[in-house]
Motif scaffolding. Sequence first.
Motif, PDB file in Angstrom:
ATOM      1  N   UNK A   3      37.693  30.885   0.283  1.00  0.00           N
ATOM      2  CA  UNK A   3      37.825  29.844  -0.738  1.00  0.00           C
ATOM      3  C   UNK A   3      36.565  29.755  -1.584  1.00  0.00           C
ATOM      4  N   UNK A   4      35.401  29.815  -0.941  1.00  0.00           N
ATOM      5  CA  UNK A   4      34.142  29.798  -1.689  1.00  0.00           C
ATOM      6  C   UNK A   4      34.078  30.967  -2.668  1.00  0.00           C
ATOM      7  N   UNK A   5      34.377  32.153  -2.176  1.00  0.00           N
ATOM      8  CA  UNK A   5      34.285  33.350  -3.019  1.00  0.00           C
ATOM      9  C   UNK A   5      35.239  33.276  -4.205  1.00  0.00           C
ATOM     10  N   UNK A   6      36.425  32.705  -3.978  1.00  0.00           N
ATOM     11  CA  UNK A   6      37.425  32.670  -5.044  1.00  0.00           C
ATOM     12  C   UNK A   6      37.167  31.570  -6.062  1.00  0.00           C
ATOM     13  N   UNK A   7      36.216  30.701  -5.773  1.00  0.00           N
ATOM     14  CA  UNK A   7      35.899  29.610  -6.701  1.00  0.00           C
ATOM     15  C   UNK A   7      34.477  29.719  -7.246  1.00  0.00           C
ATOM     16  N   UNK A   8      33.936  30.906  -7.238  1.00  0.00           N
ATOM     17  CA  UNK A   8      32.664  31.151  -7.922  1.00  0.00           C
ATOM     18  C   UNK A   8      31.421  31.102  -7.077  1.00  0.00           C
ATOM     19  N   UNK A   9      31.560  30.929  -5.750  1.00  0.00           N
ATOM     20  CA  UNK A   9      30.396  30.934  -4.869  1.00  0.00           C
ATOM     21  C   UNK A   9      30.455  32.177  -3.991  1.00  0.00           C
ATOM     22  N   UNK A  10      29.631  33.190  -4.257  1.00  0.00           N
ATOM     23  CA  UNK A  10      29.668  34.411  -3.435  1.00  0.00           C
ATOM     24  C   UNK A  10      29.490  34.078  -1.957  1.00  0.00           C
ATOM     25  N   UNK A  11      30.426  34.520  -1.129  1.00  0.00           N
ATOM     26  CA  UNK A  11      30.401  34.185   0.289  1.00  0.00           C
ATOM     27  C   UNK A  11      31.144  35.249   1.078  1.00  0.00           C
ATOM     28  N   UNK A  12      30.753  35.397   2.330  1.00  0.00           N
ATOM     29  CA  UNK A  12      31.538  36.237   3.225  1.00  0.00           C
ATOM     30  C   UNK A  12      31.325  35.783   4.659  1.00  0.00           C
ATOM     31  N   UNK A  13      32.206  36.248   5.511  1.00  0.00           N
ATOM     32  CA  UNK A  13      32.189  35.819   6.904  1.00  0.00           C
ATOM     33  C   UNK A  13      31.501  36.867   7.767  1.00  0.00           C
ATOM     34  N   UNK A  14      30.616  36.419   8.646  1.00  0.00           N
ATOM     35  CA  UNK A  14      29.968  37.300   9.622  1.00  0.00           C
ATOM     36  C   UNK A  14      30.384  36.836  11.016  1.00  0.00           C
ATOM     37  N   UNK A  39      39.025  20.881   5.891  1.00  0.00           N
ATOM     38  CA  UNK A  39      38.880  19.931   4.782  1.00  0.00           C
ATOM     39  C   UNK A  39      37.442  19.875   4.285  1.00  0.00           C
ATOM     40  N   UNK A  40      36.489  19.899   5.218  1.00  0.00           N
ATOM     41  CA  UNK A  40      35.082  19.865   4.813  1.00  0.00           C
ATOM     42  C   UNK A  40      34.714  21.141   4.058  1.00  0.00           C
ATOM     43  N   UNK A  41      35.264  22.276   4.481  1.00  0.00           N
ATOM     44  CA  UNK A  41      35.027  23.524   3.768  1.00  0.00           C
ATOM     45  C   UNK A  41      35.599  23.488   2.361  1.00  0.00           C
ATOM     46  N   UNK A  42      36.807  22.930   2.223  1.00  0.00           N
ATOM     47  CA  UNK A  42      37.394  22.791   0.890  1.00  0.00           C
ATOM     48  C   UNK A  42      36.548  21.866   0.024  1.00  0.00           C
ATOM     49  N   UNK A  43      36.061  20.785   0.630  1.00  0.00           N
ATOM     50  CA  UNK A  43      35.227  19.836  -0.108  1.00  0.00           C
ATOM     51  C   UNK A  43      33.951  20.506  -0.602  1.00  0.00           C
ATOM     52  N   UNK A  44      33.377  21.364   0.217  1.00  0.00           N
ATOM     53  CA  UNK A  44      32.167  22.089  -0.169  1.00  0.00           C
ATOM     54  C   UNK A  44      32.451  23.018  -1.345  1.00  0.00           C
ATOM     55  N   UNK A  45      33.565  23.763  -1.266  1.00  0.00           N
ATOM     56  CA  UNK A  45      33.919  24.687  -2.337  1.00  0.00           C
ATOM     57  C   UNK A  45      34.154  23.952  -3.650  1.00  0.00           C
ATOM     58  N   UNK A  46      34.851  22.825  -3.592  1.00  0.00           N
ATOM     59  CA  UNK A  46      35.149  22.075  -4.810  1.00  0.00           C
ATOM     60  C   UNK A  46      33.882  21.436  -5.390  1.00  0.00           C
ATOM     61  N   UNK A  47      33.018  20.924  -4.522  1.00  0.00           N
ATOM     62  CA  UNK A  47      31.769  20.327  -5.010  1.00  0.00           C
ATOM     63  C   UNK A  47      30.928  21.372  -5.731  1.00  0.00           C
ATOM     64  N   UNK A  48      30.874  22.575  -5.183  1.00  0.00           N
ATOM     65  CA  UNK A  48      30.122  23.657  -5.829  1.00  0.00           C
ATOM     66  C   UNK A  48      30.791  24.093  -7.120  1.00  0.00           C
ATOM     67  N   UNK A  49      32.114  24.161  -7.104  1.00  0.00           N
ATOM     68  CA  UNK A  49      32.878  24.523  -8.303  1.00  0.00           C
ATOM     69  C   UNK A  49      32.587  23.539  -9.430  1.00  0.00           C
ATOM     70  N   UNK A  50      32.640  22.253  -9.110  1.00  0.00           N
ATOM     71  CA  UNK A  50      32.411  21.230 -10.131  1.00  0.00           C
ATOM     72  C   UNK A  50      30.969  21.250 -10.619  1.00  0.00           C
ATOM     73  N   UNK A  51      30.039  21.454  -9.711  1.00  0.00           N
ATOM     74  CA  UNK A  51      28.620  21.474 -10.098  1.00  0.00           C
ATOM     75  C   UNK A  51      28.318  22.634 -11.034  1.00  0.00           C
TER      76      UNK A  51
END
Length: 333
Positions: A78-89, A177-189
Amino acid sequence: MNGLNSPLRKEAVLDAVASAIRTIEAERAGLDLLVHTLAGPTGLAFHRCVAAVLAGKGRVIVTGIGKSGHVGRKIAATLASTGTPAYFVHPGEASHGDLGMIQTDDVILALSWSGETAELAPVVAYATRFSVALYAVTSDEGSALARAADGAMILPKAAEACPNGLAPTTSTTMQMALGDALAVALLEARGFTAREFGLLHPGGRLGAGLKLARELMHGGEALPLVRKGTTIAEAIVPMSAKRFGCVVVVDESGRLAGLFTDGDLRRALAAKSLHGVVDSVMTKAPRTIAPDTLAAEAVEMMQSGSITVLVVVEDERPVGLLHLHDLLRVGVV
């Protein structure tokens, strides 16, 4: 007697639905508690995490194991698809070389309900040794993970929906939900736009809906145009040649004056007025869109207006024609 007509079957269905409702209500209660928790220290840690990601030059590294790991993969996607480069380790692979994927400019987001997950120890130690920002999502503020983190987002200890209190259900819902909230907050910022979202989602119906009118419209020589004063008989020629079932009418300055459709033509035929001009029968205020209008918005306009064509206008001048068939062709509807 079979299927849903069986009394036993109906009873089983009612039991299943009642169970579903209990599960959803339990998870909703957990989300309500999470909302209240964000008003305290968890909210402060959330803010610090957002600020760290925005200020950082690296990526968000999401990690976790078990159900937390599955949730972590989704958060990273979700982060990666909304403009925040991210990956899972995966923490199990981290100690076998994948720690090399984590750079000092990255921000680690570690998920563990207990905060004592042994598999996360190498990641936590690596973050400490190389001063990599580490933010935790856990339910225990006194856990090893929470103590080691630069910020700990503490989830409320809400009851699991599982009647045995064992299967992660409410807990993973709160993590998600917290992960989605993080992605949206970053998207909006970041001011991440629908256009940018479309660049990352070129496939499927979602990608099609994020295409722009200018990408799908018929412009240039393909655009059927006539000037005001053109007779109805003359307008039939470009209407038939371009096969859109209409022609766009412009004034002497090239500005949009109206739209002459096959419906207008039928009414003219009924009135036996083919020698009249299009001005007298055209739609003088046709529905228009801008070239940068999303295809999904165009579909909504067509559906709400019960029309099949939109005139694409820029600076009051028609630059294209968008037909419902164009949207069907790319899979928007």
